[in-house]
Design an enzyme around this catalytic site. Sequence first.
Site, PDB file in Angstrom:
ATOM      1  N   SER A   1       2.537  -0.475  -2.827  1.00 24.21           N
ATOM      2  CA  SER A   1       2.113   0.477  -1.692  1.00 24.21           C
ATOM      3  C   SER A   1       3.268   0.463  -0.640  1.00 24.21           C
ATOM      4  O   SER A   1       3.733  -0.590  -0.222  1.00 24.21           O
ATOM      5  CB  SER A   1       0.721   0.024  -1.077  1.00 24.21           C
ATOM      6  OG  SER A   1       0.783   0.709   0.141  1.00 24.21           O
TER       7      SER A   1
ATOM      8  N   HIS B   1       2.471   3.967  -4.896  1.00 22.06           N
ATOM      9  CA  HIS B   1       1.124   4.131  -4.008  1.00 22.06           C
ATOM     10  C   HIS B   1       1.633   4.898  -2.773  1.00 22.06           C
ATOM     11  O   HIS B   1       2.260   3.863  -1.956  1.00 22.06           O
ATOM     12  CB  HIS B   1       0.236   3.158  -4.083  1.00 22.06           C
ATOM     13  CG  HIS B   1      -1.085   3.378  -3.423  1.00 22.06           C
ATOM     14  ND1 HIS B   1      -2.123   3.964  -3.863  1.00 22.06           N
ATOM     15  CD2 HIS B   1      -1.432   3.281  -2.020  1.00 22.06           C
ATOM     16  CE1 HIS B   1      -2.995   3.979  -2.858  1.00 22.06           C
ATOM     17  NE2 HIS B   1      -2.580   3.567  -1.892  1.00 22.06           N
TER      18      HIS B   1
ATOM     19  N   ASP C   1       0.801   5.757   0.802  1.00 21.46           N
ATOM     20  CA  ASP C   1      -0.361   5.790   1.801  1.00 21.46           C
ATOM     21  C   ASP C   1      -0.104   6.794   2.921  1.00 21.46           C
ATOM     22  O   ASP C   1       0.950   6.651   3.693  1.00 21.46           O
ATOM     23  CB  ASP C   1      -0.576   4.513   2.558  1.00 21.46           C
ATOM     24  CG  ASP C   1      -1.531   3.724   1.397  1.00 21.46           C
ATOM     25  OD1 ASP C   1      -2.345   4.124   0.923  1.00 21.46           O
ATOM     26  OD2 ASP C   1      -0.827   2.322   1.386  1.00 21.46           O
TER      27      ASP C   1
ATOM     28  N   MET D   1      -1.724   8.735   6.284  1.00 23.39           N
ATOM     29  CA  MET D   1      -2.600   8.070   7.473  1.00 23.39           C
ATOM     30  C   MET D   1      -2.408   9.733   8.499  1.00 23.39           C
ATOM     31  O   MET D   1      -1.186   9.606   8.842  1.00 23.39           O
ATOM     32  CB  MET D   1      -2.498   6.977   7.916  1.00 23.39           C
ATOM     33  CG  MET D   1      -2.567   5.910   6.876  1.00 23.39           C
ATOM     34  SD  MET D   1      -2.479   4.152   7.705  1.00 23.39           S
ATOM     35  CE  MET D   1      -2.579   3.180   6.015  1.00 23.39           C
TER      36      MET D   1
ATOM     37  N   HIS E   1      -2.241   8.609  -1.627  1.00 25.94           N
ATOM     38  CA  HIS E   1      -3.667   8.241  -1.169  1.00 25.94           C
ATOM     39  C   HIS E   1      -3.778   8.872   0.642  1.00 25.94           C
ATOM     40  O   HIS E   1      -3.152   8.579   1.249  1.00 25.94           O
ATOM     41  CB  HIS E   1      -3.719   6.766  -1.048  1.00 25.94           C
ATOM     42  CG  HIS E   1      -5.032   6.258  -0.349  1.00 25.94           C
ATOM     43  ND1 HIS E   1      -5.100   4.781  -0.087  1.00 25.94           N
ATOM     44  CD2 HIS E   1      -6.281   6.854  -0.240  1.00 25.94           C
ATOM     45  CE1 HIS E   1      -6.384   4.929   0.429  1.00 25.94           C
ATOM     46  NE2 HIS E   1      -7.120   5.817   0.324  1.00 25.94           N
TER      47      HIS E   1
ATOM     48  N   MET F   1      -5.536   9.293   3.473  1.00 28.53           N
ATOM     49  CA  MET F   1      -6.702   8.905   4.226  1.00 28.53           C
ATOM     50  C   MET F   1      -6.488   9.890   5.574  1.00 28.53           C
ATOM     51  O   MET F   1      -5.828   9.897   6.609  1.00 28.53           O
ATOM     52  CB  MET F   1      -6.131   7.544   4.931  1.00 28.53           C
ATOM     53  CG  MET F   1      -6.338   6.585   3.868  1.00 28.53           C
ATOM     54  SD  MET F   1      -5.661   4.988   3.990  1.00 28.53           S
ATOM     55  CE  MET F   1      -3.825   5.303   3.418  1.00 28.53           C
TER      56      MET F   1
ATOM     57  N   MET G   1     -11.957   1.168  -2.025  1.00 29.08           N
ATOM     58  CA  MET G   1     -11.193   0.443  -1.007  1.00 29.08           C
ATOM     59  C   MET G   1     -11.694  -1.019  -1.053  1.00 29.08           C
ATOM     60  O   MET G   1     -13.023  -1.257  -0.874  1.00 29.08           O
ATOM     61  CB  MET G   1     -11.243   1.226   0.110  1.00 29.08           C
ATOM     62  CG  MET G   1     -10.488   2.370   0.655  1.00 29.08           C
ATOM     63  SD  MET G   1      -8.701   2.305  -0.108  1.00 29.08           S
ATOM     64  CE  MET G   1      -8.316   1.373   0.971  1.00 29.08           C
TER      65      MET G   1
ATOM     66  N   ASP H   1      -7.551  -1.158  -3.929  1.00 30.57           N
ATOM     67  CA  ASP H   1      -6.564  -0.877  -3.187  1.00 30.57           C
ATOM     68  C   ASP H   1      -7.174  -1.819  -1.632  1.00 30.57           C
ATOM     69  O   ASP H   1      -8.086  -1.551  -1.143  1.00 30.57           O
ATOM     70  CB  ASP H   1      -6.587   0.492  -2.748  1.00 30.57           C
ATOM     71  CG  ASP H   1      -5.176   0.721  -1.518  1.00 30.57           C
ATOM     72  OD1 ASP H   1      -4.560  -0.122  -1.220  1.00 30.57           O
ATOM     73  OD2 ASP H   1      -5.038   1.777  -0.935  1.00 30.57           O
TER      74      ASP H   1
END
Length: 228
Positions: free
Chosen positions: A17, A41, A43, A45, A74, A76, A144, A182
Amino acid sequence: MTARAPGEVGALRVAPSILSADFGRLGACVAEVDAETDWLHVDVMDGHFVPNVSLGPPVVASLRRYSNRFFDCHLMMSEPGRYLEAFARAGADGCTVHVEVGGTEGLIDQMRELGLRVGLAANPDTPFAALEPFLGRIDLALLMTVFPGFGGQSFMGEVMDKVAATRAAIDARRLAVDLEVDGGIDPATAPLAVAAGANVLVAGSAIFCRPDPLGAARALRAAAAAAR
Ligand code: DX5
Ligand code: ZN
């Protein structure tokens, strides 16, 4: 844009990540761990679904120059549907949206139309029952093992019952679905997740916050492989 192949469904995958990497030298950090990277990965956000902001499609597009791995994005985000096309254009191979944001059927359709591999994520306190209706329509279930928003949190072992239930459903229905964990994954916790049925291991701080990230990724893979 040709998507990169995710590899055989159910195989062990290490997914570093980038959230824990040095954003000032992200390309170099990604290249450094490439030999032990199955999926990268990413992330994302939005400061709304989670109380933090990270990066967006331009960073994904830039990273494409440094890695030819499968980009596992991913999201979020409270409104991922507004950004899926931009991520696909930037070079995302798979996107994962959270089941908690709702509108899941439409988001799955949208991801399919864009040629993205389809992921669906659940927070630690979201029950398996929330994911179950969609299992036959997705490629990846992401469970998660911390509350999303920040790297470096402690692994929540209590999620392993849900990992086991999800694995049991995938196997019983012979579904081609990868099962990803994760949050707080390191060489001590990865074997617990693998034993419960996870096959994709996301790790941020256990790789990028170590003095030797490539060696740390290798150690994580070895610990996980021993639990298979
Ligand atoms: C958490 C992110 C994770 C995070 C994992 O909100 O979704 O991918 O980067 O970081 P570690 O491995 O440090 O828990
Ligand atoms: Zn993540």
